[in-house]
Design a protein around this motif. Structure first.
Motif, PDB file in Angstrom:
ATOM      1  N   THR A 413     -17.313 -27.056  20.817  1.00  0.00           N
ATOM      2  CA  THR A 413     -17.236 -25.903  21.717  1.00  0.00           C
ATOM      3  C   THR A 413     -18.621 -25.488  22.202  1.00  0.00           C
ATOM      4  O   THR A 413     -19.569 -25.425  21.413  1.00  0.00           O
ATOM      5  N   VAL A 427     -16.793 -18.477  24.962  1.00  0.00           N
ATOM      6  CA  VAL A 427     -16.559 -19.912  25.129  1.00  0.00           C
ATOM      7  C   VAL A 427     -16.744 -20.287  26.601  1.00  0.00           C
ATOM      8  O   VAL A 427     -16.133 -19.709  27.495  1.00  0.00           O
ATOM      9  N   ASN A 430     -14.530 -26.016  26.142  1.00  0.00           N
ATOM     10  CA  ASN A 430     -14.036 -26.669  24.924  1.00  0.00           C
ATOM     11  C   ASN A 430     -12.960 -27.690  25.262  1.00  0.00           C
ATOM     12  O   ASN A 430     -12.043 -27.913  24.494  1.00  0.00           O
TER      13      ASN A 430
END
Lengths: 511, 247
Positions: A413, A427, A430
């Protein structure tokens, strides 16, 4: 009485004379033998090819009165030489197939490729010569250092995203190190970097492994110098860890935890002197944003502090103590943490990522080494990263030079870190397939960025490994927000385990 | 009867072809075999040697003169040795040099005749010469006469480099000249000539020392001086009574 030998000799002489007069009445059958023809219609012009790319020639063969199945083929390659030379010209057999399709690893220059077709039934031969011009093929792109079984090679990739330059077409040249040198680089690969100074002849690439260091020509990737010939001292330890041509103009190498430096545009003088004297053990990281006043700002892992050479010939010294009356974000001379990475970030500040030696604290320390005076005010800010998601598993760090944003990545990630505003991370990407883990992450930062300023910092290259092959992901990156495009711009598969990725830029001026 | 006569004559004919060859008797000899690398391998009868490039701690060195045997090889090591020719020799046995036994290895046709040369005070400003020839040993007699003469000359003297002083000069890296300092630099670096790059604006020529190269050498000799001074008392002092230092 006469000897019987006299009669025998006379008879033999008569026989010899008689046989020489015998008329040849042989029964011969004459017939016309066909001649194979190498048809170069439409393919006879000179071939202009970039080094390491494939040369493909597929001539039609006509063989009236013969069988093309009886033909065998040989392709020869040799340099084109004007006038006479004192040394023999090397002629290489490059293929025995009818269709030529091989990577050309010859140096830049003009060559002749000759096709010879031989009829195996009567050894009749015909040939055809093609002109091949090998040119520069690696001016713009990215270099990928990857390994298999403890030896390394280099791929060169050019994409339209990274190189929006007229006349430069996308390409992928594979294993150019072994193609150039004849063998892969042994040892565990560690770094690949460019050493290019615009408007000079300095245009080199540096590759390092746990056992070797090599300087390659930036124009055609030929080997210039390697290993101990890179050092002035014969007793130099061979343990190159990282290398960078820094913003200071100095070329810096961390080798065996020591700093070696040179500054020159003459290759023969681009040799590493003895390490900068001092009691220190460096973390293997360099950041581009360092002014010439500091030569190179580095981190002493042994004593947990930033240090620098006093001069190009001086010993390693501490930075100044915090200026009187100020409350610095941190003391450059007393960090006391383990460095995880160092990079140039926004406004040319140096971003240093640390982990506490005890506990799980993670930190971003920002310093300004891109100034000319060490006035005790170089420590800019300290950011506590300890509460960021998965920070304890972070293995890769990058700093954007376009905004207040850094990236860090775990095995799978990538997080965008807003260090200036909310001090939070989210994030950013990912989307790697199951089973792949990240082995390398680099923001595309061509140095120099001549012709490339529009894309400088807008692409993220990520190397992954799934246990059997490495992949390079080309991802779009918003250098301000840290947003990464969900769909890769390009994916390159079939490499070894990727250790390092470096931009390769042409720079300005001739070389 | 006729056939008997013919065979007898043939027998006589063949016996008359036998030549009387005397048996070879080995007589091992040895001669100097220093040769140049030109096409004709010209004979070399003179060699010189300087202690200058060796570390100061080195007080003697063994010079090896190549020799070659005449006669058959032997399945064991054999001894060769030199001897002084008084005429023209200035080197004194025991003081300047010493002959020791050399070896022609088993089954070899060449070997080396060793001469131990001493680094004495008196050769720091002069040289000595030794004329020598092959000495007979239990294994060898003297070989080819024209290859039975060799001259060795050796010294340990230094000359101040022409580029020590001036605008672009060694003094910028090494400071004030002294013979002791220069000898120390040579012993540390193994180099006795430092042609300097005259301008950083043009590429250095072959053999030229750049600013960076000279700075590295300066660092090297400074480190070596510190090591020397830490292990010697007094510190390295030049012929003028001044401590040797570098900028």
């Amino acid at each position: 009485m006469q000897s019987p030998f006299r009669y025998i000799l006379t008879a033999l002489a008569a026989l010899t004379l008689g046989s020489s007069c015998k008329k040849d009445l042989g029964n011969y059958d004459y017939k016309t033998v066909g001649m194979p023809v190498i048809d170069t219609s439409g393919i006879g012009n000179p071939y202009y090819i970039e080094r390491y790319s494939n040369l493909q020639i597929d001539p039609a063969i006509r063989y009236d009165g013969g069988d093309t199945k009886a033909l065998k083929y040989q392709w020869l390659l040799y340099p084109y030489v004007v006038g006479s030379v004192s040394t023999p010209i090397e002629v290489k057999t490059i293929s025995t197939q009818k269709t030529l399709d091989i990577p050309v690893i010859e140096k830049v220059g003009e060559y002749r490729v000759e096709m010879i077709a031989t009829d195996t039934t009567n050894q009749l031969k015909v040939n055809m010569v093609f002109t091949v011009v090998v040119s520069v093929g690696i001016e713009y792109g990215v270099l990928v250092l990857h390994s298999q079984a403890d030896s390394a090679d280099v791929d060169f990739i050019t994409t339209a995203n990274a190189v929006p330059v007229a006349g430069i077409t996308p390409k992928w040249l594979k294993n150019i190190y072994s193609s150039s040198t004849g063998s892969r680089m042994s040892g565990t690969p560690r770094f690949i970097g460019q050493e290019r100074r615009s408007n000079t002849i300095q245009n080199w690439l540096m590759i390092g492994s746990s056992e070797h260091i090599a300087r390659m020509n930036g124009t055609d990737f030929s080997l210039i110098r390697e290993d101990r010939s890179m050092f002035r001292r014969a007793d130099a330890v061979m343990d190159p860890q990282t290398f960078m041509l820094m913003g200071s103009g100095y070329s810096a190498l961390i080798n065996n935890k020591k700093l070696h430096v040179y500054t020159t545009t003459y290759e023969v003088d681009a040799l590493f002197s003895a390490p900068v004297p001092g009691d220190y053990e460096l973390a293997p990281y360099l950041a581009y944003g360092t002014s010439s006043s500091f030569v190179a700002a580095v981190y002493d892992q042994k004593y947990g502090k930033f240090i620098r050479p006093a001069s190009i010939t001086g010993s390693m010294i501490d930075f100044q103590a915090p200026a009187a009356g100020t409350t610095p974000a941190f003391d450059l001379r007393n960090i006391g943490k383990d460095m995880l990475y160092m990079d140039r970030g926004f406004t040319s500040y140096t971003h240093a990522f640390f982990k506490d030696r005890t506990g799980s604290g993670h930190w971003l320390y920002i310093a300004n080494f891109n100034t000319f005076t060490d006035d005790g005010r170089l420590a800019i800010s300290a950011k506590d990263m300890s509460t960021l998601p998965e920070i304890a598993s972070a293995k890769f760090f990058q700093s954007s030079e376009l905004g207040y944003m850094d990236l860090y990545a775990t095995d799978r990630t990538i997080y965008a870190y807003d260090y200036q505003g909310t001090n939070t991370a989210s994030v950013a990407f990912n989307g790697f397939p199951a089973g792949e883990t990240i082995t390398c992450m680099k923001i595309y930062k061509p140095r120099p960025n001549f012709n490339l300023s529009a894309v400088d910092g807008t692409i993220l290259y990520v190397g992954t490994w799934n246990g059997t092959q490495g992949k390079v992901y080309e991802l779009s990156l918003n250098g301000i927000s840290g947003a990464i495009g969900a769909t890769p711009l390009n994916v390159f598969e079939g490499l070894g385990r990727i250790t390092d990725i470096s931009a390769k830029a042409r720079g300005a001026g001739t070389y | 009867m006729k056939h008997i006569i013919i065979f007898a004559l043939l027998g006589l004919l063949f016996t008359s072809c036998e030549k009387d060859i005397s048996e070879y008797k080995n007589d091992p000899r040895v001669y100097f075999f220093e040769r140049a690398t030109d096409l004709t391998q010209s004979r070399i009868t003179f060699r010189s040697f300087s202690f200058l490039l060796l570390p100061l701690e080195v007080t003697k060195d063994t010079f090896l003169i190549k020799v070659k045997i005449m006669g058959e090889t032997a399945p064991y090591d054999r001894i060769v040795r030199g001897q002084r020719i008084d005429s023209g020799s200035t080197a004194k046995a025991g003081q300047h040099y010493e002959f020791i036994d050399g070896i022609i290895p088993a089954d070899s046709i060449t070997g080396y005749l060793p001469v131990v040369l001493y680094r004495t005070e008196d050769i720091k400003d002069s040289s000595v010469t030794l004329n020598l020839s092959i000495a007979e040993t239990k294994d060898f007699k003297v070989g080819v006469t024209t290859d039975n003469f060799f001259t060795l000359s050796w010294s340990d003297n230094v000359v101040k480099p022409g580029n020590w002083d001036g605008f672009i000069s060694l003094s910028a890296y090494f400071g004030t000249y002294s013979t002791v300092k220069w000898r120390f630099i040579i012993s540390v670096t193994g180099v006795d000539n430092f042609p300097l790059q005259q301008s950083g604006r043009v590429p250095p020529k072959d053999g030229e020392y750049t600013f960076a190269a000279m700075n590295d050498i300066k660092a090297m000799v400074k480190d070596a001086l510190a090591t020397y001074n830490s292990t010697h008392d007094p510190d390295l002092t030049d012929e003028f009574g001044q401590l040797v230092t570098f900028p």
